[in-house]
Scaffold this motif. Structure first.
Motif, PDB file in Angstrom:
ATOM      1  N   ARG A 133       0.994  -1.304   0.185  1.00 58.72           N
ATOM      2  CA  ARG A 133      -0.087  -0.315  -0.049  1.00 58.72           C
ATOM      3  C   ARG A 133       0.990   1.274   0.029  1.00 58.72           C
ATOM      4  O   ARG A 133       0.459   2.235  -0.608  1.00 58.72           O
ATOM      5  N   LEU A 134       1.842   1.392   0.687  1.00 63.01           N
ATOM      6  CA  LEU A 134       2.944   2.286   0.718  1.00 63.01           C
ATOM      7  C   LEU A 134       3.440   2.586  -0.588  1.00 63.01           C
ATOM      8  O   LEU A 134       3.551   3.834  -0.986  1.00 63.01           O
ATOM      9  N   ARG A 135       3.940   1.669  -1.232  1.00 55.00           N
ATOM     10  CA  ARG A 135       4.605   1.739  -2.662  1.00 55.00           C
ATOM     11  C   ARG A 135       3.441   2.345  -3.643  1.00 55.00           C
ATOM     12  O   ARG A 135       3.592   3.185  -4.337  1.00 55.00           O
ATOM     13  N   ALA A 136       2.223   1.805  -3.340  1.00 54.73           N
ATOM     14  CA  ALA A 136       1.433   2.371  -4.250  1.00 54.73           C
ATOM     15  C   ALA A 136       0.955   3.745  -4.087  1.00 54.73           C
ATOM     16  O   ALA A 136       0.656   4.604  -4.936  1.00 54.73           O
ATOM     17  N   ARG A 137       0.933   4.268  -2.728  1.00 56.39           N
ATOM     18  CA  ARG A 137       0.645   5.687  -2.436  1.00 56.39           C
ATOM     19  C   ARG A 137       1.833   6.657  -2.763  1.00 56.39           C
ATOM     20  O   ARG A 137       1.535   7.740  -2.998  1.00 56.39           O
ATOM     21  N   VAL A 138       3.171   6.215  -2.648  1.00 53.98           N
ATOM     22  CA  VAL A 138       4.411   6.785  -3.124  1.00 53.98           C
ATOM     23  C   VAL A 138       4.704   6.403  -4.394  1.00 53.98           C
ATOM     24  O   VAL A 138       5.787   5.382  -4.400  1.00 53.98           O
ATOM     25  N   PRO A 139       4.480   6.891  -5.407  1.00 47.94           N
ATOM     26  CA  PRO A 139       4.972   6.276  -6.892  1.00 47.94           C
ATOM     27  C   PRO A 139       6.496   6.204  -7.177  1.00 47.94           C
ATOM     28  O   PRO A 139       7.107   5.187  -7.793  1.00 47.94           O
ATOM     29  N   LEU A 140       7.218   7.040  -6.385  1.00 47.58           N
ATOM     30  CA  LEU A 140       8.864   6.983  -6.322  1.00 47.58           C
ATOM     31  C   LEU A 140       9.389   6.321  -5.627  1.00 47.58           C
ATOM     32  O   LEU A 140      10.649   6.162  -5.705  1.00 47.58           O
ATOM     33  N   LEU A 141       8.679   5.412  -4.742  1.00 47.88           N
ATOM     34  CA  LEU A 141       9.398   4.448  -4.055  1.00 47.88           C
ATOM     35  C   LEU A 141       9.686   3.052  -4.920  1.00 47.88           C
ATOM     36  O   LEU A 141       8.829   2.713  -5.679  1.00 47.88           O
ATOM     37  N   SER A 142      10.970   2.965  -5.132  1.00 50.59           N
ATOM     38  CA  SER A 142      11.369   1.774  -5.641  1.00 50.59           C
ATOM     39  C   SER A 142      11.356   0.306  -4.787  1.00 50.59           C
ATOM     40  O   SER A 142      11.491  -0.693  -5.430  1.00 50.59           O
ATOM     41  N   ARG A 179      15.078   7.262  15.735  1.00 44.33           N
ATOM     42  CA  ARG A 179      13.638   7.465  14.966  1.00 44.33           C
ATOM     43  C   ARG A 179      13.793   7.282  13.467  1.00 44.33           C
ATOM     44  O   ARG A 179      13.166   6.601  13.023  1.00 44.33           O
ATOM     45  N   GLU A 180      14.895   7.781  13.092  1.00 51.83           N
ATOM     46  CA  GLU A 180      15.145   7.591  11.552  1.00 51.83           C
ATOM     47  C   GLU A 180      16.447   7.983  10.938  1.00 51.83           C
ATOM     48  O   GLU A 180      17.357   8.448  11.670  1.00 51.83           O
ATOM     49  N   LEU A 181      16.659   7.410   9.845  1.00 49.03           N
ATOM     50  CA  LEU A 181      18.107   7.561   9.016  1.00 49.03           C
ATOM     51  C   LEU A 181      17.869   7.809   7.778  1.00 49.03           C
ATOM     52  O   LEU A 181      17.053   7.142   7.151  1.00 49.03           O
ATOM     53  N   LEU A 182      18.480   8.772   7.115  1.00 50.44           N
ATOM     54  CA  LEU A 182      18.529   9.139   5.701  1.00 50.44           C
ATOM     55  C   LEU A 182      19.663   9.222   5.313  1.00 50.44           C
ATOM     56  O   LEU A 182      20.745   9.920   5.490  1.00 50.44           O
ATOM     57  N   VAL A 183      19.791   8.489   4.030  1.00 50.62           N
ATOM     58  CA  VAL A 183      21.159   8.326   3.141  1.00 50.62           C
ATOM     59  C   VAL A 183      20.856   8.761   2.024  1.00 50.62           C
ATOM     60  O   VAL A 183      19.709   8.239   1.028  1.00 50.62           O
ATOM     61  N   LEU A 218      13.415   2.329  -0.060  1.00 50.50           N
ATOM     62  CA  LEU A 218      14.101   2.907  -1.372  1.00 50.50           C
ATOM     63  C   LEU A 218      13.620   3.796  -2.213  1.00 50.50           C
ATOM     64  O   LEU A 218      12.679   3.375  -2.685  1.00 50.50           O
ATOM     65  N   ALA A 219      13.934   4.845  -2.366  1.00 50.65           N
ATOM     66  CA  ALA A 219      13.208   6.133  -3.255  1.00 50.65           C
ATOM     67  C   ALA A 219      14.051   6.634  -4.188  1.00 50.65           C
ATOM     68  O   ALA A 219      15.293   6.697  -4.238  1.00 50.65           O
ATOM     69  N   GLU A 220      13.504   7.040  -5.368  1.00 48.92           N
ATOM     70  CA  GLU A 220      14.414   7.679  -6.544  1.00 48.92           C
ATOM     71  C   GLU A 220      14.793   8.993  -6.167  1.00 48.92           C
ATOM     72  O   GLU A 220      14.213   9.363  -5.174  1.00 48.92           O
ATOM     73  N   ASP A 221      15.449   9.495  -6.696  1.00 53.59           N
ATOM     74  CA  ASP A 221      16.119  10.950  -6.355  1.00 53.59           C
ATOM     75  C   ASP A 221      14.963  12.164  -6.578  1.00 53.59           C
ATOM     76  O   ASP A 221      15.161  13.097  -5.808  1.00 53.59           O
ATOM     77  N   GLY A 233       9.969  15.232   1.987  1.00 50.56           N
ATOM     78  CA  GLY A 233       8.898  15.567   2.996  1.00 50.56           C
ATOM     79  C   GLY A 233       7.799  14.734   3.050  1.00 50.56           C
ATOM     80  O   GLY A 233       7.533  14.279   3.868  1.00 50.56           O
ATOM     81  N   ARG A 234       7.400  14.260   1.719  1.00 51.64           N
ATOM     82  CA  ARG A 234       6.224  13.459   1.639  1.00 51.64           C
ATOM     83  C   ARG A 234       7.065  11.823   2.019  1.00 51.64           C
ATOM     84  O   ARG A 234       6.290  10.992   2.555  1.00 51.64           O
ATOM     85  N   LEU A 235       8.385  11.533   1.842  1.00 53.10           N
ATOM     86  CA  LEU A 235       9.097  10.308   2.150  1.00 53.10           C
ATOM     87  C   LEU A 235       8.902  10.172   3.669  1.00 53.10           C
ATOM     88  O   LEU A 235       8.389   9.141   3.858  1.00 53.10           O
ATOM     89  N   HIS A 236       9.197  11.244   4.317  1.00 56.39           N
ATOM     90  CA  HIS A 236       9.287  11.120   5.732  1.00 56.39           C
ATOM     91  C   HIS A 236       7.629  10.757   6.341  1.00 56.39           C
ATOM     92  O   HIS A 236       7.726  10.015   7.122  1.00 56.39           O
ATOM     93  N   LEU A 237       6.936  11.803   5.673  1.00 54.21           N
ATOM     94  CA  LEU A 237       5.419  11.539   6.246  1.00 54.21           C
ATOM     95  C   LEU A 237       4.938  10.108   6.151  1.00 54.21           C
ATOM     96  O   LEU A 237       4.469   9.625   6.941  1.00 54.21           O
ATOM     97  N   GLU A 238       5.129   9.785   4.731  1.00 53.59           N
ATOM     98  CA  GLU A 238       4.618   8.261   4.504  1.00 53.59           C
ATOM     99  C   GLU A 238       5.307   7.097   5.408  1.00 53.59           C
ATOM    100  O   GLU A 238       4.768   6.138   5.926  1.00 53.59           O
ATOM    101  N   GLY A 239       6.627   7.491   5.290  1.00 50.64           N
ATOM    102  CA  GLY A 239       7.613   6.343   6.089  1.00 50.64           C
ATOM    103  C   GLY A 239       7.253   6.277   7.649  1.00 50.64           C
ATOM    104  O   GLY A 239       7.187   5.227   8.341  1.00 50.64           O
ATOM    105  N   ARG A 240       7.151   7.474   8.110  1.00 49.80           N
ATOM    106  CA  ARG A 240       6.964   7.502   9.655  1.00 49.80           C
ATOM    107  C   ARG A 240       5.528   6.862  10.071  1.00 49.80           C
ATOM    108  O   ARG A 240       5.398   5.841  10.796  1.00 49.80           O
TER     109      ARG A 240
END
Length: 155
Positions: free
Chosen positions: A16-25, A73-77, A98-101, A106-113
């Motif tokens: 569901r997360l990957r469907a909501r956030v299309p740039l997640l690979s 809480r989180e790590l971003l590379v 894993l996300a595309e460039d 901000g959306r990545l963090h919102l959905e990831g959290r």
């Protein structure tokens, strides 16, 4: 470990997360010691990513403790082609995305959290139920007149 029903629920959450956030690979849930709980990571070796996540988690926990920043809480590379984001998921799991460039960070963090919180609830409650369940009584093996695994001693 986590029962199969909860593992399926975690996988559903990842999808569901990957469907909501299309740039997640890719999306992976792992235990804090690096075992894959569920993954939706096409073209990526999930076991390797889970092991690396556990190593990065160990360093991150030490850094937060050493600098007085509280619990992990989180790590971003950010790499040349995108992001790897890892979020705490309850007390015994982590979520790695894993996300595309081009992703909106901000959306990545919102959905990831949010997803990390849901996955954490699933995993933690499943582990609590497993720990509360009394072990099944072991039954003694049937007695036989001859030991079939060890040679008989001469009498």
């Amino acid at each position: 470990m986590v029962p199969e029903a909860e593992t399926r629920s975690v996988l559903d959450e990842l999808q569901r997360l990957r469907a909501r956030v299309p740039l997640l690979s890719g999306a992976l849930a792992a235990s804090t010691d690096g075992l894959v709980l569920a993954h939706d990571t096409p073209g990526i070796e999930a076991e390797g990513v889970a092991a690396l996540t556990a190593a990065a988690l160990g360093v991150s926990i030490r850094m937060t403790e050493a600098t007085g920043r509280g619990g992990f809480r989180e790590l971003l590379v950010r790499g040349g082609s995108g992001y790897i984001a890892t979020y705490a998921a309850g007390s015994s799991a982590v979520l790695t995305l894993l996300a595309e460039d081009r992703i909106n960070v901000g959306r990545l963090h919102l959905e990831g959290r949010r997803a990390g919180a849901r996955i954490g609830e699933l995993v933690d409650s499943a582990l609590e139920r497993v720990e509360r369940t009394p072990p099944m009584p072991r039954t003694a093996p049937a007695r036989t007149t001859q030991n079939r695994t060890l040679p008989q001693r001469p009498t």
